[in-house]
Scaffold this motif. Structure first.
Motif, short mmCIF file in Angstrom:
data_model
loop_
_atom_site.label_atom_id
_atom_site.label_comp_id
_atom_site.label_asym_id
_atom_site.label_seq_id
_atom_site.Cartn_x
_atom_site.Cartn_y
_atom_site.Cartn_z
N LEU A 1 -44.82 12.49 -52.80
CA LEU A 1 -44.99 11.68 -54.01
C LEU A 1 -46.23 10.80 -53.90
O LEU A 1 -46.57 10.35 -52.80
N PRO A 2 -46.93 10.53 -55.01
CA PRO A 2 -48.26 9.96 -54.99
C PRO A 2 -48.58 8.75 -54.15
O PRO A 2 -49.49 8.90 -53.35
N PRO A 3 -47.96 7.58 -54.20
CA PRO A 3 -48.63 6.51 -53.44
C PRO A 3 -48.46 6.65 -51.93
O PRO A 3 -49.00 5.86 -51.18
N LEU A 4 -47.70 7.64 -51.48
CA LEU A 4 -47.42 7.75 -50.05
C LEU A 4 -48.36 8.78 -49.42
O LEU A 4 -48.99 9.58 -50.12
N SER A 5 -48.42 8.78 -48.08
CA SER A 5 -49.47 9.59 -47.45
C SER A 5 -49.16 11.08 -47.49
O SER A 5 -50.05 11.89 -47.33
N GLY A 6 -47.89 11.48 -47.71
CA GLY A 6 -47.60 12.91 -47.82
C GLY A 6 -48.23 13.54 -49.04
O GLY A 6 -48.34 14.77 -49.12
N LYS B 1 -51.12 17.58 -49.98
CA LYS B 1 -50.76 18.43 -51.12
C LYS B 1 -51.83 18.35 -52.20
O LYS B 1 -52.24 19.37 -52.77
N TRP B 2 -52.32 17.14 -52.46
CA TRP B 2 -53.36 16.91 -53.45
C TRP B 2 -54.61 17.74 -53.13
O TRP B 2 -55.12 18.49 -53.96
N MET B 3 -55.07 17.60 -51.88
CA MET B 3 -56.32 18.27 -51.51
C MET B 3 -56.14 19.77 -51.44
O MET B 3 -57.06 20.52 -51.78
#
Lengths: 348, 98
Positions: free
Chosen positions: A253-258, A262-264
């Motif tokens: 989920l977005p604000p966390l580093s995981g 996934k984003w990149m």
């Protein structure tokens, strides 16, 4: 276990992985894999319990078969091309064989069936070693052979993300859920490995502290099923509040580093003009998110009935060291602003 | 593909097929593993003989040593399984499924 024996086993575990990292010769890489497999077997079987012995046997058979297959593929490559170098371009047939053997060693999707069962039979510390440290050597080998059969790699990645999401849906055993989450994360890494190995490495580097903190949280609560997690609010209230962050970080989920890998990875897949693969991978992350959310719900968002005497064990001093858990939870929750620095650290 | 290479490859693949499809006894799985390793031993020795690569003549011995370690670990696990499960049938290794 005798501390001398334990230290020898842990040192050989380190030696095996280091040998595989450092080698440029297939035989030496195979030796490293064998050393680390043989070193973890006594650690897995140290409790003379039927489940532990069964898990060890299953692990031994799959790992020995995978290692033999790796050596067979590299020998075939040597017979065809006359080369033993890892960095030398492989012939197409041994390359596909090697990819499947390394997938079996790591537990990627069509050959993943051993991983949940083996992890279910181990205690949490050995399971932590199995799902982080033991993945490193085959992962690095897979990175090194990488420009191989593209459709096979894409199939492995997509199947792993789907199976990793699907398999965990109906589980109540935490170790099996973690095994399926490991399969799904490895699928993401393999998916991007053929285009950008730096991103695959980034995903691995983020995955390790997240898995470490999850295993350590479960170990602190000494819980292996979802039911027992419900009582953790009385034992460690602060950890209970932080656990959803770690779990949702695993979910991406977005604000966390995981979210960062996934984003990149999705950006890289879109740049390579394969939007279908990217969308299937992104949608399969929803399955994983569902079971992480279910653990968070069972652990944090409900208060299970308890008697008055059992509500205050958090006042007692704990004897175990909490520093590694503190560091890894911080890393797995708050690394997203450091994304450019992390990526620069991993660039060749 | 030379006839030698074909023979060695089919010996290895026969061992692998046995390991994958003949799942009755743990002992037969270990024997299949050993057959695979011996096929690899012959492949390595013939490779170094055929190419006159004397530097590689230690490689089959190293491989054989590792496969002996692996076989002994497998036999130890056979004993452990017989003690905990009372049999060496692979069908009885079913405690961890769900």
């Amino acid at each position: 276990m005798n501390p001398f024996v334990l230290s020898i086993l842990l040192l050989s575990l380190g030696l095996g992985t280091t040998l595989t990292f450092a080698s440029s010769h297939w035989l030496l890489a195979w030796m490293g894999l064998e050393i680390s497999t043989l070193a973890i077997i006594p650690l897995m079987a140290q409790h003379h319990h039927p489940r532990a012995v069964e898990a060890t046997t299953k692990y031994f058979i799959t790992q020995a078969a995978a290692a033999a297959l790796i050596l067979f593929a590299s020998t075939t490559n040597a017979w065809i091309t006359g080369q033993w170098d890892i960095n030398f371009n492989l012939h197409a047939f041994p390359a596909s064989l090697l990819t499947m053997a390394l997938a079996l060693k790591m537990g990627l999707a069509p050959v993943h069936f051993w991983l949940p069962e083996v992890l279910q039979g181990l205690d949490l510390t050995t399971g932590l070693i199995l799902s982080t440290w033991q993945k490193l050597a085959p992962f690095i080998l897979m990175c090194q052979i990488m420009p191989v059969n593209s459709s096979l790699i894409t199939f492995l990645g997509i199947a792993s993300t789907l199976v990793g999401g699907w398999g965990g849906l109906n589980q109540t055993q935490l170790r099996k859920i973690l095994a399926y989450s490991s399969i799904a994360h490895l699928g993401w890494m393999v998916l991007v490995m053929q285009f950008n190995q730096q991103l695959a490495l980034l995903a691995l580097v983020i995955y390790i502290p997240m898995t470490f903190s999850t295993f350590m949280i479960f170990k602190t609560n000494s819980s292996t099923t979802m039911n027992t997690l419900a009582a953790s609010w009385a034992k460690t209230p602060a950890l209970t509040a932080i656990t959803p962050l770690v779990l949702l970080s695993l979910g991406g989920l977005p604000p966390l580093s995981g979210f960062m890998p996934k984003w990149m990875i999705l950006q890289e897949l879109t740049k390579q003009d394969i939007p279908l693969t990217a969308s299937v991978a992104a949608l399969s992350a929803l399955f994983s998110l569902y079971f992480y959310l279910r653990i968070s719900y069972a652990m944090t968002l409900t208060i299970s009935p308890n008697n008055l005497n059992a509500t205050t064990p958090w006042r007692l001093q704990t004897t175990s060291s909490t520093l590694p858990l503190a560091i890894s939870t911080t890393i797995s929750a708050m690394l997203l602003p450091l994304a450019p620095a992390t990526l620069a650290l991993l660039s060749p | 593909m030379t006839p030698t290479h074909f023979t060695i490859s089919s010996a290895f693949l026969l061992g692998l097929m046995g390991l994958a499809f003949h799942r009755t006894h743990l002992l037969s799985a270990l024997l299949c593993l050993e057959a695979m390793m011996l096929a690899l031993f012959i492949a390595l020795s013939l490779w170094s003989l055929q190419l006159d690569a004397t530097g590689y003549s230690t490689a089959p011995m190293l491989m054989l040593a590792f496969s002996a370690c692996e076989a002994s670990a497998g036999l130890a696990l056979l004993v452990a399984t017989a003690r905990t499960h009372g049999t060496d049938h692979l069908q009885n290794l079913n405690l961890l499924q769900c």
